[in-house]
Design a protein around this motif. Structure first.
Motif, mmCIF file in Angstrom:
data_model
loop_
_atom_site.group_PDB
_atom_site.id
_atom_site.type_symbol
_atom_site.label_atom_id
_atom_site.label_comp_id
_atom_site.label_asym_id
_atom_site.label_seq_id
_atom_site.Cartn_x
_atom_site.Cartn_y
_atom_site.Cartn_z
ATOM 1 N N GLY A 99 77.953 21.386 95.698
ATOM 2 C CA GLY A 99 78.085 21.719 94.294
ATOM 3 C C GLY A 99 76.768 21.742 93.555
ATOM 4 O O GLY A 99 76.564 22.548 92.641
ATOM 5 N N CYS A 100 75.840 20.869 93.965
ATOM 6 C CA CYS A 100 74.528 20.806 93.317
ATOM 7 C C CYS A 100 73.596 21.931 93.779
ATOM 8 O O CYS A 100 72.646 22.281 93.062
ATOM 9 C CB CYS A 100 73.874 19.453 93.595
ATOM 10 S SG CYS A 100 74.648 18.055 92.747
ATOM 11 N N PHE A 110 86.263 35.775 84.532
ATOM 12 C CA PHE A 110 85.576 35.294 83.334
ATOM 13 C C PHE A 110 84.074 35.086 83.519
ATOM 14 O O PHE A 110 83.357 34.765 82.576
ATOM 15 C CB PHE A 110 86.218 34.002 82.833
ATOM 16 C CG PHE A 110 87.654 34.159 82.458
ATOM 17 C CD1 PHE A 110 88.026 34.899 81.354
ATOM 18 C CD2 PHE A 110 88.652 33.607 83.248
ATOM 19 C CE1 PHE A 110 89.354 35.062 81.013
ATOM 20 C CE2 PHE A 110 89.980 33.757 82.926
ATOM 21 C CZ PHE A 110 90.338 34.488 81.799
ATOM 22 N N LYS A 111 83.580 35.253 84.734
ATOM 23 C CA LYS A 111 82.142 35.170 85.016
ATOM 24 C C LYS A 111 81.546 33.841 84.545
ATOM 25 O O LYS A 111 80.502 33.798 83.897
ATOM 26 C CB LYS A 111 81.405 36.330 84.340
ATOM 27 C CG LYS A 111 81.964 37.711 84.658
ATOM 28 C CD LYS A 111 81.862 38.023 86.139
ATOM 29 C CE LYS A 111 82.379 39.433 86.438
ATOM 30 N NZ LYS A 111 82.356 39.723 87.901
ATOM 31 N N VAL A 112 82.214 32.753 84.887
ATOM 32 C CA VAL A 112 81.735 31.430 84.501
ATOM 33 C C VAL A 112 80.641 30.989 85.461
ATOM 34 O O VAL A 112 80.856 30.922 86.672
ATOM 35 C CB VAL A 112 82.891 30.403 84.503
ATOM 36 C CG1 VAL A 112 82.368 29.007 84.167
ATOM 37 C CG2 VAL A 112 83.970 30.824 83.520
ATOM 38 N N ARG A 113 79.469 30.694 84.926
ATOM 39 C CA ARG A 113 78.365 30.247 85.765
ATOM 40 C C ARG A 113 78.518 28.773 86.121
ATOM 41 O O ARG A 113 78.976 27.970 85.315
ATOM 42 C CB ARG A 113 77.014 30.457 85.060
ATOM 43 C CG ARG A 113 76.601 31.916 84.947
ATOM 44 C CD ARG A 113 75.116 32.028 84.591
ATOM 45 N NE ARG A 113 74.259 31.379 85.580
ATOM 46 C CZ ARG A 113 73.923 31.910 86.758
ATOM 47 N NH1 ARG A 113 74.366 33.107 87.095
ATOM 48 N NH2 ARG A 113 73.150 31.251 87.584
ATOM 49 N N ARG A 114 78.128 28.458 87.337
ATOM 50 C CA ARG A 114 78.111 27.057 87.752
ATOM 51 C C ARG A 114 77.061 26.289 86.935
ATOM 52 O O ARG A 114 75.944 26.783 86.750
ATOM 53 C CB ARG A 114 77.770 26.944 89.241
ATOM 54 C CG ARG A 114 78.899 27.385 90.190
ATOM 55 C CD ARG A 114 78.392 27.296 91.610
ATOM 56 N NE ARG A 114 79.386 27.624 92.616
ATOM 57 C CZ ARG A 114 80.042 26.735 93.359
ATOM 58 N NH1 ARG A 114 79.809 25.443 93.187
ATOM 59 N NH2 ARG A 114 80.914 27.123 94.263
ATOM 60 N N ALA A 145 80.529 14.606 89.048
ATOM 61 C CA ALA A 145 81.895 15.065 88.759
ATOM 62 C C ALA A 145 81.941 16.586 88.591
ATOM 63 O O ALA A 145 82.848 17.247 89.113
ATOM 64 C CB ALA A 145 82.427 14.374 87.510
ATOM 65 N N ILE A 146 80.972 17.142 87.875
ATOM 66 C CA ILE A 146 80.940 18.590 87.659
ATOM 67 C C ILE A 146 80.760 19.325 88.978
ATOM 68 O O ILE A 146 81.401 20.360 89.231
ATOM 69 C CB ILE A 146 79.817 18.960 86.668
ATOM 70 C CG1 ILE A 146 80.163 18.445 85.268
ATOM 71 C CG2 ILE A 146 79.588 20.464 86.633
ATOM 72 C CD1 ILE A 146 79.020 18.561 84.282
ATOM 73 N N ALA A 147 79.887 18.804 89.835
ATOM 74 C CA ALA A 147 79.645 19.449 91.131
ATOM 75 C C ALA A 147 80.933 19.550 91.937
ATOM 76 O O ALA A 147 81.235 20.596 92.537
ATOM 77 C CB ALA A 147 78.582 18.678 91.909
ATOM 78 N N ILE A 170 86.703 10.133 91.191
ATOM 79 C CA ILE A 170 86.427 9.069 92.158
ATOM 80 C C ILE A 170 85.092 9.288 92.873
ATOM 81 O O ILE A 170 84.305 8.346 93.006
ATOM 82 C CB ILE A 170 87.598 8.918 93.144
ATOM 83 C CG1 ILE A 170 88.790 8.278 92.423
ATOM 84 C CG2 ILE A 170 87.208 8.092 94.360
ATOM 85 C CD1 ILE A 170 90.011 8.068 93.277
ATOM 86 N N PRO A 171 84.761 10.506 93.339
ATOM 87 C CA PRO A 171 83.437 10.702 93.928
ATOM 88 C C PRO A 171 82.298 10.389 92.958
ATOM 89 O O PRO A 171 81.273 9.847 93.367
ATOM 90 C CB PRO A 171 83.433 12.188 94.316
ATOM 91 C CG PRO A 171 84.857 12.532 94.485
ATOM 92 C CD PRO A 171 85.591 11.721 93.473
ATOM 93 N N ALA A 172 82.470 10.720 91.674
ATOM 94 C CA ALA A 172 81.409 10.461 90.695
ATOM 95 C C ALA A 172 81.163 8.971 90.544
ATOM 96 O O ALA A 172 80.012 8.508 90.545
ATOM 97 C CB ALA A 172 81.782 11.079 89.345
ATOM 98 N N VAL A 173 82.233 8.192 90.418
ATOM 99 C CA VAL A 173 82.079 6.744 90.274
ATOM 100 C C VAL A 173 81.504 6.139 91.548
ATOM 101 O O VAL A 173 80.635 5.245 91.504
ATOM 102 C CB VAL A 173 83.428 6.092 89.920
ATOM 103 C CG1 VAL A 173 83.289 4.574 89.841
ATOM 104 C CG2 VAL A 173 83.947 6.636 88.588
ATOM 105 N N LEU A 174 81.957 6.617 92.688
ATOM 106 C CA LEU A 174 81.474 6.083 93.961
ATOM 107 C C LEU A 174 80.010 6.446 94.191
ATOM 108 O O LEU A 174 79.239 5.644 94.742
ATOM 109 C CB LEU A 174 82.348 6.601 95.101
ATOM 110 C CG LEU A 174 82.249 5.897 96.454
ATOM 111 C CD1 LEU A 174 82.302 4.389 96.297
ATOM 112 C CD2 LEU A 174 83.373 6.373 97.369
ATOM 113 N N HIS A 175 79.598 7.643 93.769
ATOM 114 C CA HIS A 175 78.183 8.007 93.852
ATOM 115 C C HIS A 175 77.340 7.119 92.942
ATOM 116 O O HIS A 175 76.210 6.753 93.299
ATOM 117 C CB HIS A 175 77.984 9.482 93.479
ATOM 118 C CG HIS A 175 78.146 10.420 94.628
ATOM 119 N ND1 HIS A 175 79.375 10.743 95.160
ATOM 120 C CD2 HIS A 175 77.230 11.129 95.358
ATOM 121 C CE1 HIS A 175 79.217 11.584 96.171
ATOM 122 N NE2 HIS A 175 77.924 11.837 96.307
#
Length: 221
Positions: A99-100, A110-114, A145-147, A170-175
Protein backbone atom coordinates in the motif's frame (compact mmCIF):
# COMPACT_ATOMS: atom_id res chain seq x y z
CA UNK A 1 -29.20 -13.64 -0.29
CA UNK A 2 -32.42 -15.51 -1.08
CA UNK A 3 -32.51 -18.72 -3.14
CA UNK A 4 -35.58 -20.27 -4.78
CA UNK A 5 -35.87 -23.75 -6.28
CA UNK A 6 -38.62 -24.51 -8.81
CA UNK A 7 -39.83 -27.65 -10.54
CA UNK A 8 -40.27 -28.02 -14.31
CA UNK A 9 -43.74 -26.47 -14.10
CA UNK A 10 -42.44 -23.41 -12.26
CA UNK A 11 -43.91 -24.29 -8.87
CA UNK A 12 -41.78 -23.27 -5.90
CA UNK A 13 -40.14 -26.23 -4.18
CA UNK A 14 -37.99 -24.54 -1.61
CA UNK A 15 -36.83 -21.15 -0.46
CA UNK A 16 -33.83 -20.33 1.72
CA UNK A 17 -32.19 -17.14 2.93
CA UNK A 18 -28.56 -16.75 3.96
CA UNK A 19 -26.88 -13.91 5.81
CA UNK A 20 -23.29 -12.72 5.82
CA UNK A 21 -22.27 -12.12 9.43
CA UNK A 22 -18.80 -10.84 8.59
CA UNK A 23 -15.36 -12.36 8.52
CA UNK A 24 -16.31 -14.63 5.62
CA UNK A 25 -18.97 -16.47 7.63
CA UNK A 26 -22.44 -17.19 6.22
CA UNK A 27 -25.39 -18.47 8.28
CA UNK A 28 -28.92 -19.58 7.45
CA UNK A 29 -31.43 -16.86 8.27
CA UNK A 30 -33.53 -17.76 11.28
CA UNK A 31 -31.41 -20.76 12.26
CA UNK A 32 -30.07 -20.89 15.82
CA UNK A 33 -26.36 -20.21 16.18
CA UNK A 34 -25.92 -23.70 17.63
CA UNK A 35 -22.71 -24.66 15.84
CA UNK A 36 -20.79 -21.68 17.22
CA UNK A 37 -22.41 -21.93 20.66
CA UNK A 38 -21.75 -25.68 20.95
CA UNK A 39 -18.13 -25.18 19.95
CA UNK A 40 -17.80 -22.54 22.65
CA UNK A 41 -18.97 -25.02 25.29
CA UNK A 42 -16.01 -27.30 24.52
CA UNK A 43 -13.58 -24.63 25.64
CA UNK A 44 -11.86 -24.48 29.03
CA UNK A 45 -12.79 -20.78 29.24
CA UNK A 46 -16.20 -20.44 27.52
CA UNK A 47 -16.80 -16.73 28.10
CA UNK A 48 -19.86 -15.19 26.46
CA UNK A 49 -19.51 -11.59 27.63
CA UNK A 50 -16.86 -9.06 28.55
CA UNK A 51 -17.84 -9.48 32.19
CA UNK A 52 -17.33 -13.25 31.99
CA UNK A 53 -14.00 -12.81 30.26
CA UNK A 54 -12.66 -10.38 32.86
CA UNK A 55 -13.90 -12.52 35.76
CA UNK A 56 -12.19 -15.61 34.33
CA UNK A 57 -8.97 -13.67 33.89
CA UNK A 58 -9.09 -12.33 37.45
CA UNK A 59 -9.99 -15.66 39.03
CA UNK A 60 -7.33 -17.61 37.12
CA UNK A 61 -4.64 -14.93 37.28
CA UNK A 62 -4.19 -15.31 33.54
CA UNK A 63 -4.21 -12.66 30.83
CA UNK A 64 -6.99 -12.49 28.24
CA UNK A 65 -4.43 -13.58 25.66
CA UNK A 66 -3.59 -16.68 27.72
CA UNK A 67 -7.26 -17.57 28.15
CA UNK A 68 -7.71 -17.33 24.39
CA UNK A 69 -4.60 -19.41 23.73
CA UNK A 70 -5.85 -22.17 26.05
CA UNK A 71 -9.19 -22.11 24.23
CA UNK A 72 -7.39 -22.52 20.90
CA UNK A 73 -5.52 -25.52 22.32
CA UNK A 74 -8.85 -27.38 22.15
CA UNK A 75 -8.25 -27.82 18.43
CA UNK A 76 -4.52 -27.37 17.75
CA UNK A 77 -1.11 -27.14 19.39
CA UNK A 78 0.33 -23.93 20.80
CA UNK A 79 3.06 -24.07 18.15
CA UNK A 80 0.45 -24.18 15.39
CA UNK A 81 -1.54 -21.33 16.92
CA UNK A 82 1.56 -19.17 17.25
CA UNK A 83 2.72 -19.98 13.72
CA UNK A 84 -0.72 -19.14 12.33
CA UNK A 85 -0.86 -15.79 14.14
CA UNK A 86 2.64 -14.84 13.02
CA UNK A 87 1.69 -15.73 9.45
CA UNK A 88 -1.27 -13.35 9.75
CA UNK A 89 1.16 -10.68 10.99
CA UNK A 90 3.42 -11.31 7.99
CA UNK A 91 0.49 -10.87 5.61
CA UNK A 92 -0.50 -7.64 7.37
CA UNK A 93 3.02 -6.26 7.02
CA UNK A 94 3.22 -7.20 3.35
CA UNK A 95 -0.12 -5.47 2.75
CA UNK A 96 1.14 -2.23 4.34
CA UNK A 97 4.34 -2.36 2.28
CA UNK A 98 2.38 -2.78 -0.96
CA UNK A 99 0.00 0.00 0.00
CA UNK A 100 2.87 2.38 0.72
CA UNK A 101 4.74 1.61 -2.50
CA UNK A 102 1.93 1.36 -5.06
CA UNK A 103 1.20 4.69 -6.75
CA UNK A 104 -1.66 5.40 -9.09
CA UNK A 105 -5.43 5.34 -8.99
CA UNK A 106 -7.85 2.97 -7.32
CA UNK A 107 -10.09 0.90 -9.61
CA UNK A 108 -13.41 2.40 -10.59
CA UNK A 109 -14.82 5.35 -12.53
CA UNK A 110 -14.02 8.05 -9.96
CA UNK A 111 -10.25 8.17 -10.57
CA UNK A 112 -9.38 8.26 -6.88
CA UNK A 113 -5.64 8.56 -6.36
CA UNK A 114 -3.93 6.47 -3.74
CA UNK A 115 -2.87 8.61 -0.76
CA UNK A 116 -0.62 6.20 1.13
CA UNK A 117 2.50 6.42 -1.13
CA UNK A 118 2.63 10.21 -0.99
CA UNK A 119 2.05 10.23 2.76
CA UNK A 120 4.77 7.60 3.19
CA UNK A 121 7.29 9.67 1.22
CA UNK A 122 6.40 12.77 3.22
CA UNK A 123 6.86 11.03 6.57
CA UNK A 124 10.09 9.37 5.47
CA UNK A 125 11.61 12.66 4.33
CA UNK A 126 11.01 14.22 7.75
CA UNK A 127 11.53 11.12 9.86
CA UNK A 128 13.50 13.09 12.48
CA UNK A 129 10.26 14.86 13.47
CA UNK A 130 9.08 11.67 15.13
CA UNK A 131 11.89 12.04 17.64
CA UNK A 132 10.84 15.55 18.68
CA UNK A 133 7.04 15.44 18.27
CA UNK A 134 5.28 12.44 19.85
CA UNK A 135 2.04 13.33 18.05
CA UNK A 136 3.68 12.67 14.68
CA UNK A 137 3.37 8.96 15.51
CA UNK A 138 -0.35 9.35 14.78
CA UNK A 139 0.56 10.23 11.18
CA UNK A 140 2.32 6.88 10.87
CA UNK A 141 -0.64 5.01 12.38
CA UNK A 142 -2.94 6.74 9.90
CA UNK A 143 -0.57 5.79 7.08
CA UNK A 144 -0.65 2.11 8.00
CA UNK A 145 -4.46 2.07 8.08
CA UNK A 146 -4.80 3.99 4.80
CA UNK A 147 -2.31 1.70 3.06
CA UNK A 148 -4.35 -1.38 4.00
CA UNK A 149 -7.68 0.23 3.15
CA UNK A 150 -6.41 1.22 -0.29
CA UNK A 151 -5.11 -2.28 -0.90
CA UNK A 152 -8.56 -3.55 0.03
CA UNK A 153 -10.22 -1.08 -2.34
CA UNK A 154 -7.87 -2.18 -5.11
CA UNK A 155 -8.65 -5.87 -4.63
CA UNK A 156 -5.30 -6.60 -3.00
CA UNK A 157 -4.58 -9.21 -0.36
CA UNK A 158 -5.70 -8.11 3.10
CA UNK A 159 -6.40 -9.85 6.39
CA UNK A 160 -10.13 -9.77 7.13
CA UNK A 161 -9.87 -8.56 10.71
CA UNK A 162 -12.68 -8.42 11.53
CA UNK A 163 -14.08 -7.42 8.11
CA UNK A 164 -12.63 -6.13 4.84
CA UNK A 165 -14.02 -2.66 5.50
CA UNK A 166 -12.26 -2.47 8.87
CA UNK A 167 -9.15 -4.34 7.74
CA UNK A 168 -6.83 -1.37 8.32
CA UNK A 169 -7.43 -0.86 12.03
CA UNK A 170 -5.78 -3.89 13.62
CA UNK A 171 -2.71 -3.79 11.33
CA UNK A 172 -2.29 -0.06 12.06
CA UNK A 173 -2.34 -0.55 15.83
CA UNK A 174 -0.07 -3.58 15.60
CA UNK A 175 2.40 -1.67 13.40
CA UNK A 176 2.43 1.08 16.02
CA UNK A 177 3.32 -1.48 18.67
CA UNK A 178 6.03 -3.06 16.52
CA UNK A 179 7.59 0.20 15.33
CA UNK A 180 7.21 2.56 18.27
CA UNK A 181 6.88 0.58 21.51
CA UNK A 182 10.25 -0.18 23.15
CA UNK A 183 10.82 -3.89 23.64
CA UNK A 184 8.20 -4.96 21.11
CA UNK A 185 8.62 -8.59 20.10
CA UNK A 186 6.82 -11.54 18.51
CA UNK A 187 5.37 -12.64 21.84
CA UNK A 188 3.69 -9.25 22.11
CA UNK A 189 2.33 -9.59 18.57
CA UNK A 190 0.82 -12.98 19.42
CA UNK A 191 -0.69 -11.63 22.65
CA UNK A 192 -2.19 -8.68 20.77
CA UNK A 193 -3.82 -10.86 18.13
CA UNK A 194 -5.15 -13.32 20.72
CA UNK A 195 -6.67 -10.48 22.74
CA UNK A 196 -8.17 -8.90 19.63
CA UNK A 197 -9.60 -12.30 18.70
CA UNK A 198 -11.16 -12.68 22.14
CA UNK A 199 -12.93 -9.33 21.81
CA UNK A 200 -14.03 -10.14 18.27
CA UNK A 201 -15.45 -13.43 19.51
CA UNK A 202 -17.80 -11.58 21.85
CA UNK A 203 -19.34 -9.80 18.87
CA UNK A 204 -19.50 -12.99 16.84
CA UNK A 205 -21.29 -14.89 19.61
CA UNK A 206 -23.69 -12.16 20.68
CA UNK A 207 -24.34 -10.02 17.60
CA UNK A 208 -22.59 -9.74 14.24
CA UNK A 209 -19.25 -8.59 12.85
CA UNK A 210 -20.81 -7.68 9.52
CA UNK A 211 -20.59 -3.94 8.91
CA UNK A 212 -22.91 -4.23 5.90
CA UNK A 213 -25.53 -5.97 8.01
CA UNK A 214 -25.31 -3.28 10.72
CA UNK A 215 -25.61 -0.54 8.10
CA UNK A 216 -28.67 -2.20 6.62
CA UNK A 217 -30.31 -2.39 10.03
CA UNK A 218 -29.56 1.27 10.71
CA UNK A 219 -31.02 2.26 7.34
CA UNK A 220 -34.22 0.25 7.91
CA UNK A 221 -34.59 1.81 11.36
Amino acid sequence: MKFHAYDAQGAALREARYLSVGGGFVVTAGAPNTQVLNAAQQLPHPFRSGKDMLEMANESGKSIARLMMENELTWRSEEDVTAGLLHIWDVMQACVVRGCRTDGELPGPFKVRRRAPELYRSLTERAERTLSDPLSVIDWVNLYAIAVNEENAAGGRVVTAPTNGAAGIIPAVLHYYDRFVPGANQEGVVDFLLTAGAIGLLYKLNASISGARSAARAKSA
